[in-house]
Scaffold this motif. Structure first.
Motif, PDB file in Angstrom:
ATOM      1  N   ALA A   1      -8.089 -10.181 -20.848  1.00  0.00           N
ATOM      2  CA  ALA A   1      -9.059 -10.837 -21.713  1.00  0.00           C
ATOM      3  C   ALA A   1      -9.364 -12.262 -21.269  1.00  0.00           C
ATOM      4  CB  ALA A   1      -8.556 -10.833 -23.157  1.00  0.00           C
ATOM      5  N   ASN A   2      -8.534 -12.892 -20.482  1.00  0.00           N
ATOM      6  CA  ASN A   2      -8.721 -14.284 -20.073  1.00  0.00           C
ATOM      7  C   ASN A   2      -9.360 -14.391 -18.695  1.00  0.00           C
ATOM      8  OD1 ASN A   2      -6.571 -13.195 -18.772  1.00  0.00           O
ATOM      9  ND2 ASN A   2      -5.203 -14.938 -19.052  1.00  0.00           N
ATOM     10  N   ASN A   3     -10.242 -13.417 -18.368  1.00  0.00           N
ATOM     11  CA  ASN A   3     -10.966 -13.416 -17.087  1.00  0.00           C
ATOM     12  C   ASN A   3     -10.013 -13.383 -15.900  1.00  0.00           C
ATOM     13  OD1 ASN A   3     -13.518 -13.352 -18.199  1.00  0.00           O
ATOM     14  ND2 ASN A   3     -13.713 -15.582 -18.244  1.00  0.00           N
ATOM     15  N   GLU A   4      -8.944 -12.648 -16.034  1.00  0.00           N
ATOM     16  CA  GLU A   4      -8.028 -12.413 -14.925  1.00  0.00           C
ATOM     17  C   GLU A   4      -7.928 -10.921 -14.666  1.00  0.00           C
ATOM     18  OE1 GLU A   4      -4.297 -14.250 -15.631  1.00  0.00           O
ATOM     19  OE2 GLU A   4      -5.038 -16.289 -15.298  1.00  0.00           O
ATOM     20  N   VAL A   5      -7.593 -10.585 -13.436  1.00  0.00           N
ATOM     21  CA  VAL A   5      -7.557  -9.190 -13.008  1.00  0.00           C
ATOM     22  C   VAL A   5      -6.239  -8.936 -12.291  1.00  0.00           C
ATOM     23  CG1 VAL A   5      -8.723  -7.370 -11.703  1.00  0.00           C
ATOM     24  CG2 VAL A   5     -10.057  -9.234 -12.691  1.00  0.00           C
ATOM     25  N   THR A   6      -5.561  -7.865 -12.688  1.00  0.00           N
ATOM     26  CA  THR A   6      -4.405  -7.386 -11.941  1.00  0.00           C
ATOM     27  C   THR A   6      -4.869  -6.249 -11.040  1.00  0.00           C
ATOM     28  OG1 THR A   6      -2.807  -8.017 -13.644  1.00  0.00           O
ATOM     29  CG2 THR A   6      -2.147  -6.300 -12.108  1.00  0.00           C
ATOM     30  N   LEU A   7      -4.630  -6.405  -9.749  1.00  0.00           N
ATOM     31  CA  LEU A   7      -5.071  -5.412  -8.766  1.00  0.00           C
ATOM     32  C   LEU A   7      -3.862  -4.693  -8.195  1.00  0.00           C
ATOM     33  CD1 LEU A   7      -7.744  -7.479  -6.787  1.00  0.00           C
ATOM     34  CD2 LEU A   7      -8.136  -5.863  -8.644  1.00  0.00           C
ATOM     35  N   LYS A   8      -3.855  -3.394  -8.333  1.00  0.00           N
ATOM     36  CA  LYS A   8      -2.864  -2.546  -7.678  1.00  0.00           C
ATOM     37  C   LYS A   8      -3.529  -1.983  -6.426  1.00  0.00           C
ATOM     38  CE  LYS A   8       0.175   1.421  -8.418  1.00  0.00           C
ATOM     39  NZ  LYS A   8       0.573   2.496  -9.367  1.00  0.00           N
ATOM     40  N   THR A   9      -3.123  -2.485  -5.269  1.00  0.00           N
ATOM     41  CA  THR A   9      -3.841  -2.197  -4.039  1.00  0.00           C
ATOM     42  C   THR A   9      -2.962  -1.483  -3.031  1.00  0.00           C
ATOM     43  OG1 THR A   9      -3.270  -4.349  -3.095  1.00  0.00           O
ATOM     44  CG2 THR A   9      -5.312  -4.215  -4.352  1.00  0.00           C
ATOM     45  N   SER A  10      -3.611  -0.683  -2.221  1.00  0.00           N
ATOM     46  CA  SER A  10      -2.996  -0.047  -1.060  1.00  0.00           C
ATOM     47  C   SER A  10      -3.963  -0.240   0.096  1.00  0.00           C
ATOM     48  CB  SER A  10      -2.735   1.443  -1.321  1.00  0.00           C
ATOM     49  OG  SER A  10      -2.266   2.078  -0.155  1.00  0.00           O
ATOM     50  N   LEU A  11      -3.571  -1.060   1.073  1.00  0.00           N
ATOM     51  CA  LEU A  11      -4.419  -1.418   2.216  1.00  0.00           C
ATOM     52  C   LEU A  11      -3.800  -0.853   3.483  1.00  0.00           C
ATOM     53  CD1 LEU A  11      -4.996  -5.155   1.260  1.00  0.00           C
ATOM     54  CD2 LEU A  11      -6.400  -3.211   0.633  1.00  0.00           C
ATOM     55  N   GLU A  12      -4.611  -0.170   4.259  1.00  0.00           N
ATOM     56  CA  GLU A  12      -4.104   0.465   5.475  1.00  0.00           C
ATOM     57  C   GLU A  12      -5.129   0.356   6.589  1.00  0.00           C
ATOM     58  OE1 GLU A  12      -3.843   4.992   6.813  1.00  0.00           O
ATOM     59  OE2 GLU A  12      -2.379   4.530   5.244  1.00  0.00           O
ATOM     60  N   VAL A  13      -4.652  -0.007   7.773  1.00  0.00           N
ATOM     61  CA  VAL A  13      -5.468  -0.003   8.994  1.00  0.00           C
ATOM     62  C   VAL A  13      -4.737   0.858  10.013  1.00  0.00           C
ATOM     63  CG1 VAL A  13      -6.462  -1.376  10.844  1.00  0.00           C
ATOM     64  CG2 VAL A  13      -6.411  -2.285   8.531  1.00  0.00           C
ATOM     65  N   SER A  14      -5.382   1.907  10.478  1.00  0.00           N
ATOM     66  CA  SER A  14      -4.748   2.837  11.414  1.00  0.00           C
ATOM     67  C   SER A  14      -5.716   3.138  12.547  1.00  0.00           C
ATOM     68  CB  SER A  14      -4.337   4.132  10.696  1.00  0.00           C
ATOM     69  OG  SER A  14      -5.466   4.741  10.088  1.00  0.00           O
ATOM     70  N   SER A  15      -5.147   3.599  13.665  1.00  0.00           N
ATOM     71  CA  SER A  15      -5.955   3.935  14.837  1.00  0.00           C
ATOM     72  C   SER A  15      -5.165   4.900  15.708  1.00  0.00           C
ATOM     73  CB  SER A  15      -6.321   2.681  15.632  1.00  0.00           C
ATOM     74  OG  SER A  15      -5.147   2.032  16.101  1.00  0.00           O
ATOM     75  N   VAL A  16      -5.880   5.579  16.581  1.00  0.00           N
ATOM     76  CA  VAL A  16      -5.250   6.495  17.537  1.00  0.00           C
ATOM     77  C   VAL A  16      -4.754   5.666  18.715  1.00  0.00           C
ATOM     78  CG1 VAL A  16      -5.578   8.485  19.021  1.00  0.00           C
ATOM     79  CG2 VAL A  16      -6.734   8.386  16.800  1.00  0.00           C
ATOM     80  N   THR A  17      -3.440   5.667  18.942  1.00  0.00           N
ATOM     81  CA  THR A  17      -2.847   4.850  20.002  1.00  0.00           C
ATOM     82  C   THR A  17      -2.442   5.653  21.232  1.00  0.00           C
ATOM     83  OG1 THR A  17      -0.670   5.077  18.964  1.00  0.00           O
ATOM     84  CG2 THR A  17      -2.018   3.185  18.311  1.00  0.00           C
TER      85      THR A  17
END
Length: 601
Positions: free
Chosen positions: A445-461
């Motif tokens: 309510a106080n203009n704040e946000v809780t973010l539950k995040t999953s960030l992934e960067v992958s590539s064929v090596t």
């Protein structure tokens, strides 16, 4: 012989004629018997068979024509009686039978047309009557009255000081408020002492109901009924009203069920029907429960908050290579080729190549030595790479958003051999390779946000072969975390760092370890690779839940066993309420005739 054949032919031809004549006569006699019994339909069928057997016989034709007229007339008469009794379908069936018996009967054909017209007219009348009933029902439904409310003639404060039976006190209050009073015959009034000062008539009614353990319900705008307050009487006499609430922000059946559960738990409303297609709740309860349900649904039916999330993905790669030193030959090759070695020696053996005698005649020109070339290298390489991606994700509060930027790579998960085919079938699954982002926001309510995040960067090596199947090697960098941010605040996520350094030295043993000579007699190679990934997350609240003062207000619900609505009187004390019954009565001194107690308006 010919005469015998002719006689036989004449005999055979006369047999069918004799049989037909006998069958026609039999049918004629059966018709005559049926006609004597007044069974005209059977007689008509029998005469018809006789006529069909011998069409040229005038006796059979006359009987058939006569019974055709009588049988058709009988069915027409039966149809008239059924039509007079308004059995139109049965009458139509009789007229149709008459027309089948005598197709030339104009009377039967006319009655068929008349009956069909009457059936259609009756059907139209029924349809119009049904439409009229439906219209009447719609009109009645649109004019369905709302809950009955008691209209008081005055809202002026009164003071009551009485000792007497409860019904007497109720009658006194009814005279002050200008409304009628009815008592339940099953109620036995008790004697109480009732003292109030400077209260409205409605407040006096409610307080008397609490003290005397009674309850009252309005029967009309100027009449109330008073009875004892218990479960059975409330169930029998308490008002029951219905209302449909259309929720503006319920998007799923689960939202409707959640709202219905809130109404049941808070207001004790047991009759609730949800309609997911219309996003509506139909409630049945007391007028007080319906009013408070409107207040509660206004408080909880709010649009979900939304947030726009900027995700910046920065991948920075640096690669430094330094090569310094000499490449000197580390091997020497030599060859011996004496003159005349290709023709052999005096031994006369005749074979080519070297012999012991050949070494005796060796000279400087017969021996050759080959040395590889040498080089000196001084090379430095410095390269940098930066990759930036900036997707935007808009998502509702508590809902999961997924973003996939990249490719889908097939991975073998198993293989099997079918009995119908000789080959092996391999099963594959696909995995997402690239930038994969999963975010679930929780907006406060106080203009704040809780973010539950999953960030992934992958590539064929690379690739590797397992049991004859070549599979790609996936390099993965992943972060799972939760963070609470203000609107517009930037959150940087770093630390996904890969730093590698490789050193190599080649040259002559021993000399390559000397400080200066190692660059003259050897070569050193140094490679430094560094890769870092940085995520930047910036939430922007697009819509937040609006909570006003009415949503935060505390509301009186009555007692634990009975939900009661109490109107907030914001008018000035002593202000009269409008009433169609006329102006408020003038203030007067009322006296209880039994105990002379004062009652002052």
């Amino acid at each position: 012989m010919r005469l015998q054949l002719l006689l036989c032919s004449m005999l055979l031809c006369s047999l069918p004629l004799s049989a037909a004549a006998e069958s026609a006569e039999h049918a004629f006699k059966a018709g005559a018997r049926a006609e004597k019994k007044n069974d005209l339909d059977t007689a008509y069928q029998a005469y018809k068979r006789a006529h069909d057997s011998k069409p040229a016989d005038p006796k059979y034709m006359a009987a058939w024509v006569r019974l055709r007229f009588y049988a058709a007339a009988q069915h027409i008469h039966a149809g008239d009686e059924l039509r007079d009794a308004r059995k139109l379908q049965e009458a139509l069936a009789e007229f149709q039978i008459a027309a089948q018996i005598d197709p030339s009967s104009f009377a039967a054909l006319g009655e068929i047309r008349r009956t069909v017209d009457e059936i259609q007219k009756e059907k139209r009348a029924k349809d119009e009557a049904a439409k009229a009933r439906d219209h009447e029902l719609e009109h009645d439904a649109s004019n369905a009255a709302g809950p009955v409310a008691l209209a008081l003639k005055s809202n002026a404060p009164v003071s009551i000081h009485m000792t007497g039976n409860v019904d007497t006190i109720y009658k006194t209050i009814s005279r002050l408020g200008g409304f009628n009073l009815l008592l339940d015959p099953d109620y036995k009034p008790q004697k109480i002492t009732f003292e109030l000062s400077d209260v409205t008539v409605r407040e006096a009614l409610n307080m008397l109901a609490i003290q005397s353990k009674t309850f009252w319900r309005p029967l009309s705008s100027n009449t109330i009924l008073v009875t004892v307050d218990n479960t059975s009487k409330r169930k029998e006499l308490q008002q029951s009203v219905m209302k449909t609430f259309y929720l503006r922000n319920a998007s799923t059946p689960a939202d409707l069920q959640q709202a219905a559960g809130t109404l049941k738990g808070i207001l004790d409303i047991s009759h609730i029907q949800a309609t997911p297609e219309l996003r509506s709740l139909t409630l049945r309860g007391t007028p007080d429960q319906i009013i408070l349900a409107q207040k509660l649904l206004t408080d909880i039916d709010k649009p979900k908050s939304e947030v726009l999330i900027d995700v910046l993905v920065l991948e920075v790669s640096t690669d430094k290579i330094r090569t310094l030193g000499s490449v000197l030959p580390t091997s020497v090759s030599g060859s011996i080729a004496p003159a005349g070695s290709g023709s052999g020696s005096g031994s006369g053996s005749g074979s080519s190549g070297l012999t012991l005698n050949s070494f005796g005649a060796l000279g400087a020109g017969d021996i050759s030595i080959s040395l590889p070339g040498a080089s000196f290298t001084a090379l430095a390489t410095d390269s940098a790479t930066k990759v930036i991606q900036r997707p935007e994700v808009r998502v509702m509060d508590s809902e999961r958003a997924s973003l996939r930027i990249g490719d889908r790579i097939p991975i073998a998960t198993g293989s099997f051999q079918s009995g119908l085919t000789q080959g092996v079938n391999t099963q594959f699954t696909y995995i997402d390779v690239g930038v994969n982002i999963d975010i679930t926001p929780y907006i406060h309510a106080n203009n704040e946000v809780t973010l539950k995040t999953s960030l992934e960067v992958s590539s064929v090596t690379g690739e590797q072969t397992i049991d004859g199947v070549t599979e790609p090697t996936i390099g993965q960098r992943r972060i799972d975390h939760q963070v609470r941010l203000a609107d517009g605040e930037v959150n940087l996520i770093g630390g996904i760092l890969e730093d590698s350094e490789t050193r190599s030295l080649s040259g002559y043993p021993g000399i390559v370890n000397l400080p200066i000579l190692k660059y003259l007699f050897g070569q050193g190679n140094k490679q430094h690779a560094k890769t870092e990934i940085v995520f930047a997350i910036i939430p922007h609240i697009v819509r937040s839940t609006e909570i006003n003062d009415d949503n935060l207000k505390t509301v009186d619900l009555g007692s634990e066993t009975s939900v009661t609505y109490r109107h907030a009187d914001n008018s000035a004390p002593g202000a009269p309420l409008p009433s169609p019954a006329g102006p408020a009565p003038a203030a007067a001194q009322l006296t209880d005739p039994r105990n002379k107690s004062a009652v002052r308006p």
